[in-house]
Design a protein around this motif. Structure first.
Motif, PDB file in Angstrom:
ATOM      1  N   GLY A  41       0.887  -0.921  -0.076  1.00 36.64           N
ATOM      2  CA  GLY A  41      -0.032  -0.294   0.148  1.00 36.64           C
ATOM      3  C   GLY A  41       0.874   1.257  -0.143  1.00 36.64           C
ATOM      4  N   MET A  42       2.004   0.993  -0.650  1.00 36.37           N
ATOM      5  CA  MET A  42       2.925   2.064  -0.508  1.00 36.37           C
ATOM      6  C   MET A  42       3.785   2.605  -1.691  1.00 36.37           C
ATOM      7  N   CYS A  43       2.868   2.728  -3.031  1.00 38.00           N
ATOM      8  CA  CYS A  43       3.579   3.002  -4.017  1.00 38.00           C
ATOM      9  C   CYS A  43       2.528   3.651  -5.399  1.00 38.00           C
ATOM     10  N   ALA A  44       1.467   3.046  -5.225  1.00 35.57           N
ATOM     11  CA  ALA A  44      -0.396   3.155  -5.643  1.00 35.57           C
ATOM     12  C   ALA A  44      -0.029   2.949  -7.267  1.00 35.57           C
ATOM     13  N   THR A  45       0.661   1.924  -8.004  1.00 35.96           N
ATOM     14  CA  THR A  45       0.915   1.417  -8.817  1.00 35.96           C
ATOM     15  C   THR A  45      -0.626   0.197  -9.212  1.00 35.96           C
ATOM     16  N   CYS A  46      -0.859   0.121  -7.525  1.00 34.10           N
ATOM     17  CA  CYS A  46      -2.460  -1.172  -8.262  1.00 34.10           C
ATOM     18  C   CYS A  46      -3.745  -0.233  -8.257  1.00 34.10           C
ATOM     19  N   HIS A  47      -3.754   1.281  -8.649  1.00 31.40           N
ATOM     20  CA  HIS A  47      -4.489   2.046  -7.787  1.00 31.40           C
ATOM     21  C   HIS A  47      -5.902   2.066  -8.691  1.00 31.40           C
TER      22      HIS A  47
END
Length: 160
Positions: A41-47
């Protein structure tokens, strides 16, 4: 128990075990998800955007809220797929349009061509080149200082 999740705009319905996260569905369908932080939950690449059934997902954590704050394409319906656990049927997920840039070499190989879909910044999700627009060297300039090892970068910044 199994729940049904619908993916838009590809109009697919898929099964997911209760309490599994949406990221598992995206990976299973081989969709364009970087998951750079390994699902923390730290990178936002699965937004993703939740079109329907937000109340059928696990509550948003403070970490997820902080991560979503950095995304320029964030909406009130935004969630991180890695943090969104499916609790009931009726969830409709809209995948953000576009492709995340994974390296400068990705862009270099495409210079002089038209983007077949939006090219998205690997950290912020900002559209770097719109669908149908020419990919130019100026796109490289926008990414010169970008840390492409996002998981390592975020681990460092959250430890500081």
């Amino acid at each position: 128990m199994v729940k049904i999740v619908k993916l838009e705009p590809i109009a697919q319905e898929t099964e997911i075990a209760t309490n599994n996260n949406l990221l598992s569905v995206l990976i299973e369908k081989d969709l364009d998800v970087l998951k750079e932080c390994g699902g923390r939950g730290m990178c936002a690449t699965c937004h993703v955007y939740i079109k329907q059934g937000m109340n059928f997902l696990s509550p948003m954590t403070r970490r997820e809220q902080r991560t979503l704050e950095i995304i320029t394409s964030c909406k009130p319906t935004s969630r991180l797929a890695c943090q969104s656990r499916v609790l009931d049927d009726g969830v409709v997920v809209e995948l953000p349009p576009g492709m995340y840039v994974k390296s400068l070499q990705d862009i270099e190989a495409l210079i002089g061509r038209r983007a077949e879909q939006d090219l998205l910044h690997p950290v912020t999700g900002q559209v770097l080149v719109e669908n149908g627009k020419l990919i130019t060297r100026s796109t490289l300039k926008q990414l010169e200082t970008t840390k492409f090892q996002i998981g390592e970068f975020l681990t460092y910044t959250t430890d500081a």
